[in-house]
Design an enzyme around this catalytic site. Structure first.
Site, PDB file in Angstrom:
ATOM      1  N   ARG A  64      40.548  59.904  31.805  1.00 28.29           N
ATOM      2  CA  ARG A  64      41.796  60.689  31.751  1.00 28.29           C
ATOM      3  C   ARG A  64      43.022  59.790  31.940  1.00 28.29           C
ATOM      4  NH1 ARG A  64      46.445  61.355  34.260  1.00 28.29           N
ATOM      5  NH2 ARG A  64      45.386  61.191  36.252  1.00 28.29           N
ATOM      6  N   ASP A  65      43.256  59.326  33.148  1.00 27.54           N
ATOM      7  CA  ASP A  65      44.460  58.524  33.407  1.00 27.54           C
ATOM      8  C   ASP A  65      44.429  57.263  32.548  1.00 27.54           C
ATOM      9  OD1 ASP A  65      46.785  57.478  34.529  1.00 27.54           O
ATOM     10  OD2 ASP A  65      46.187  57.858  36.593  1.00 27.54           O
ATOM     11  N   ASN A 121      45.465  52.141  36.785  1.00 28.04           N
ATOM     12  CA  ASN A 121      45.024  52.183  38.179  1.00 28.04           C
ATOM     13  C   ASN A 121      44.326  50.873  38.485  1.00 28.04           C
ATOM     14  OD1 ASN A 121      44.808  55.120  37.096  1.00 28.04           O
ATOM     15  ND2 ASN A 121      44.957  55.292  39.305  1.00 28.04           N
ATOM     16  N   HIS A 179      45.517  56.948  45.220  1.00 27.36           N
ATOM     17  CA  HIS A 179      45.557  56.783  43.753  1.00 27.36           C
ATOM     18  C   HIS A 179      46.618  55.718  43.479  1.00 27.36           C
ATOM     19  CE1 HIS A 179      45.637  58.697  39.539  1.00 27.36           C
ATOM     20  NE2 HIS A 179      46.720  57.935  39.532  1.00 27.36           N
ATOM     21  N   HIS A 233      48.208  52.729  41.285  1.00 33.06           N
ATOM     22  CA  HIS A 233      48.327  51.929  40.054  1.00 33.06           C
ATOM     23  C   HIS A 233      48.590  50.483  40.480  1.00 33.06           C
ATOM     24  CE1 HIS A 233      48.163  54.991  36.832  1.00 33.06           C
ATOM     25  NE2 HIS A 233      48.375  55.787  37.851  1.00 33.06           N
ATOM     26  N   CYS A 285      50.680  56.089  32.961  1.00 38.76           N
ATOM     27  CA  CYS A 285      51.183  57.427  32.618  1.00 38.76           C
ATOM     28  C   CYS A 285      52.220  57.297  31.517  1.00 38.76           C
ATOM     29  CB  CYS A 285      51.797  58.079  33.854  1.00 38.76           C
ATOM     30  SG  CYS A 285      52.556  59.673  33.507  1.00 38.76           S
TER      31      CYS A 285
HETATM   32  P1  HMG Z   1      56.746  72.860  28.093  1.00 42.78           P
HETATM   33  O1  HMG Z   1      57.222  72.414  26.754  1.00 42.78           O
HETATM   34  O2  HMG Z   1      57.763  73.082  29.160  1.00 42.78           O
HETATM   35  O3  HMG Z   1      55.794  74.152  27.995  1.00 42.78           O
HETATM   36  O4  HMG Z   1      55.695  71.772  28.601  1.00 42.78           O
HETATM   37  P2  HMG Z   1      56.044  75.608  27.478  1.00 42.78           P
HETATM   38  O5  HMG Z   1      55.292  76.492  28.403  1.00 42.78           O
HETATM   39  O6  HMG Z   1      57.521  75.836  27.264  1.00 42.78           O
HETATM   40  O7  HMG Z   1      55.290  75.600  26.055  1.00 42.78           O
HETATM   41  C1  HMG Z   1      55.761  74.851  24.963  1.00 42.78           C
HETATM   42  C2  HMG Z   1      54.624  74.589  23.994  1.00 42.78           C
HETATM   43  O8  HMG Z   1      53.570  73.857  24.635  1.00 42.78           O
HETATM   44  C3  HMG Z   1      53.979  75.862  23.444  1.00 42.78           C
HETATM   45  O9  HMG Z   1      53.505  75.549  22.140  1.00 42.78           O
HETATM   46  C4  HMG Z   1      52.775  76.032  24.338  1.00 42.78           C
HETATM   47  O10 HMG Z   1      51.739  76.746  23.700  1.00 42.78           O
HETATM   48  C5  HMG Z   1      52.352  74.588  24.563  1.00 42.78           C
HETATM   49  P3  HMG Z   1      54.374  75.905  20.809  1.00 42.78           P
HETATM   50  O11 HMG Z   1      54.567  77.395  20.910  1.00 42.78           O
HETATM   51  O12 HMG Z   1      55.644  75.139  20.932  1.00 42.78           O
HETATM   52  O13 HMG Z   1      53.479  75.446  19.698  1.00 42.78           O
HETATM   53  N1  HMG Z   1      51.643  74.430  25.841  1.00 42.78           N
HETATM   54  C6  HMG Z   1      50.389  73.943  25.949  1.00 42.78           C
HETATM   55  N2  HMG Z   1      49.514  73.509  25.025  1.00 42.78           N
HETATM   56  C7  HMG Z   1      48.306  73.080  25.487  1.00 42.78           C
HETATM   57  N3  HMG Z   1      47.966  73.064  26.795  1.00 42.78           N
HETATM   58  C8  HMG Z   1      48.822  73.489  27.734  1.00 42.78           C
HETATM   59  C9  HMG Z   1      50.087  73.965  27.312  1.00 42.78           C
HETATM   60  N4  HMG Z   1      51.158  74.454  27.969  1.00 42.78           N
HETATM   61  C10 HMG Z   1      52.087  74.726  27.063  1.00 42.78           C
HETATM   62  N5  HMG Z   1      48.469  73.459  29.013  1.00 42.78           N
HETATM   63  C11 HMG Z   1      53.799  71.069  29.864  1.00 42.78           C
HETATM   64  C12 HMG Z   1      55.086  71.892  29.869  1.00 42.78           C
HETATM   65  C13 HMG Z   1      53.356  70.951  31.309  1.00 42.78           C
HETATM   66  C14 HMG Z   1      52.760  71.797  29.049  1.00 42.78           C
HETATM   67  C15 HMG Z   1      54.111  69.704  29.255  1.00 42.78           C
HETATM   68  O14 HMG Z   1      55.183  69.144  29.928  1.00 42.78           O
HETATM   69  C16 HMG Z   1      52.922  68.768  29.310  1.00 42.78           C
HETATM   70  O15 HMG Z   1      51.911  68.996  28.667  1.00 42.78           O
HETATM   71  N6  HMG Z   1      53.029  67.676  30.056  1.00 42.78           N
HETATM   72  C17 HMG Z   1      51.911  66.733  30.147  1.00 42.78           C
HETATM   73  C18 HMG Z   1      52.219  65.698  31.104  1.00 42.78           C
HETATM   74  C19 HMG Z   1      51.017  64.795  31.302  1.00 42.78           C
HETATM   75  O16 HMG Z   1      49.914  65.081  30.878  1.00 42.78           O
HETATM   76  N7  HMG Z   1      51.280  63.681  31.998  1.00 42.78           N
HETATM   77  C20 HMG Z   1      50.247  62.759  32.321  1.00 42.78           C
HETATM   78  C21 HMG Z   1      49.332  63.259  33.391  1.00 42.78           C
HETATM   79  S1  HMG Z   1      50.038  63.149  35.022  1.00 42.78           S
HETATM   80  C22 HMG Z   1      49.723  61.530  35.528  1.00 42.78           C
HETATM   81  O17 HMG Z   1      49.267  60.722  34.759  1.00 42.78           O
HETATM   82  C23 HMG Z   1      49.989  61.183  36.966  1.00 42.78           C
HETATM   83  C24 HMG Z   1      48.717  61.081  37.803  1.00 42.78           C
HETATM   84  O18 HMG Z   1      47.830  60.123  37.280  1.00 42.78           O
HETATM   85  C25 HMG Z   1      49.097  60.691  39.226  1.00 42.78           C
HETATM   86  C26 HMG Z   1      50.026  59.463  39.249  1.00 42.78           C
HETATM   87  O19 HMG Z   1      49.581  58.348  38.907  1.00 42.78           O
HETATM   88  O20 HMG Z   1      51.196  59.686  39.564  1.00 42.78           O
HETATM   89  C27 HMG Z   1      48.007  62.438  37.886  1.00 42.78           C
HETATM   90 MG    MG Z   2      47.950  58.016  37.641  1.00 40.98          MG
END
Ligand code: HMG
Ligand code: MG
Length: 302
Positions: free
Chosen positions: A15-16, A249, A207, A209, A240
């Site tokens: 995933r990450d 990481n 966690h 990085h 990310c």
């Molecule tokens: P948004 O645009 O605000 O969402 O995104 P919305 O509710 O307004 O929906 C807009 C569109 O997105 C719609 O589609 C929804 O259907 C779709 P459209 O009508 O435009 O075709 N949608 C989705 N589709 C699939 N799955 C969903 C979903 N939700 C809405 N769950 C949202 C908000 C959170 C969805 C967006 O900002 C997003 O997907 N962000 C992803 C961020 C991400 O994955 N970041 C990386 C992971 S975090 C990380 O790596 C950190 C970590 O490792 C810890 C660290 O190291 O810090 C965990």
């Molecule tokens: Mg991370």
């Protein structure tokens, strides 16, 4: 000084690690990676995320990957779910645990999940409730607990605030994440201290990085506080997409080598783990980003 005698590692590579890859990685490769990780002894694997494919295209094959993995009863498979839509899609694939992910900094919350910290908690609350009602465990990732790519230093008070909110909505355990790998040991200890106001040490995961090469030092600092759950990425994959310049990481290989060298058990077979790292690195056309893997691979050849 006493350290935990056992450490539980969650490999977040699938995933990450892979979420940030520009080149498409076929679902079959991701599935094989999960199989190799469990064969190496990993008991927790963060498999994928149910996020918007427009935001993170690499995770668009989430359901296919979850359907393709051959599960072991003693392995916990987790997935990220930012909202109810993601949770519902995830639930159909039977994860053991879902992960809601928030940030200790407002700017990162906006860039990563397009909402404020308060709004994110409002979104997570029904997800957490639904997961617990369905018998699915809940973890909360807390990004930017030391520093934020947009706001700079993040105070322990901000970390404590987020941890408190996570606790209030029923999140069972939390990750103290150094998203951009800029943290150093004392700062990381302060972030953990703030989290300990709300969570027991057994419910805190480190966690880290490794962007600035501090992740093992930060792990030592967390070990000194009794933290015994850590996340790492095989072959040091990742970063990310919303933390520009941040690398992966700490590699699971480096972490396992250090822990075993300290007499701390992980249940992981380092040789098999290195093979898993070589497998995914070859699929990506590069060498494992792990000092230990490099050293031991050189030794194997010699
Ligand atoms: P948004 O645009 O605000 O969402 O995104 P919305 O509710 O307004 O929906 C807009 C569109 O997105 C719609 O589609 C929804 O259907 C779709 P459209 O009508 O435009 O075709 N949608 C989705 N589709 C699939 N799955 C969903 C979903 N939700 C809405 N769950 C949202 C908000 C959170 C969805 C967006 O900002 C997003 O997907 N962000 C992803 C961020 C991400 O994955 N970041 C990386 C992971 S975090 C990380 O790596 C950190 C970590 O490792 C810890 C660290 O190291 O810090 C965990
Ligand atoms: Mg991370």
């Amino acid at each position: 000084m006493t350290f935990p005698s056992l450490v539980r590692i969650i490999d977040v590579g699938p995933r990450d690690g892979l979420q940030n890859e520009k080149q498409p990685v076929p679902a079959a490769i991701k599935i094989e990676l999960v199989h190799r990780l469990q064969a190496a002894g990993l008991k927790e694997i963060e498999v994928t995320s149910f996020v918007s494919p427009k935001w993170v295209p690499q995770m668009a094959d989430n359901a296919e990957v979850m359907a393709g993995i051959r599960r072991q009863a003693d392995v916990l498979y987790s997935v990220l779910t930012p909202n109810m839509q993601g949770f519902q899609a995830a639930l159909a694939t039977h994860p053991n645990e879902i992960v809601v992910f928030g940030a200790a900094s407002e700017a990162f919350s906006q860039k990563n999940i397009n909402c404020s910290i308060a709004e994110s908690i409002e979104r997570f609350a029904p997800v957490v409730q639904a997961a617990l009602a369905a018998g699915v465990a809940v973890r909360g990732a807390m990004s930017c607990t030391v520093a934020c790519p947009y706001e700079g230093d993040v105070s322990p008070a901000q970390v404590g605030y987020l941890a408190g909110l996570m606790k209030q909505i029923g999140v069972q355990r939390v990750d103290v994440a150094d998203t951009i790998g800029a943290g150093t040991p004392i700062k990381v200890q302060k972030a953990i201290e703030a989290t300990l106001q709300h969570y027991d040490v057994a419910h805190i995961c480190g966690h880290f990085h490794d962007t600035y090469g501090q992740a093992l030092a930060n792990t030592m600092a967390a070990l000194q506080m009794g933290v015994w759950n850590y996340q790492s990425s095989v072959a040091g994959l990742g970063g990310c997409p919303y933390a520009k310049g941040a690398t992966g990481n700490v590699s699971t290989e480096d972490l396992v080598y250090m822990l075993h060298g300290m007499g701390i058990a992980t249940g992981i077979d380092l040789d098999k783990l290195i093979d898993a790292g070589v497998f995914i690195s070859e699929a990506l056309g590069r060498k494992p980003n792990s000092r230990v893997a490099t050293a031991l691979l050189n030794k194997r050849q010699g």
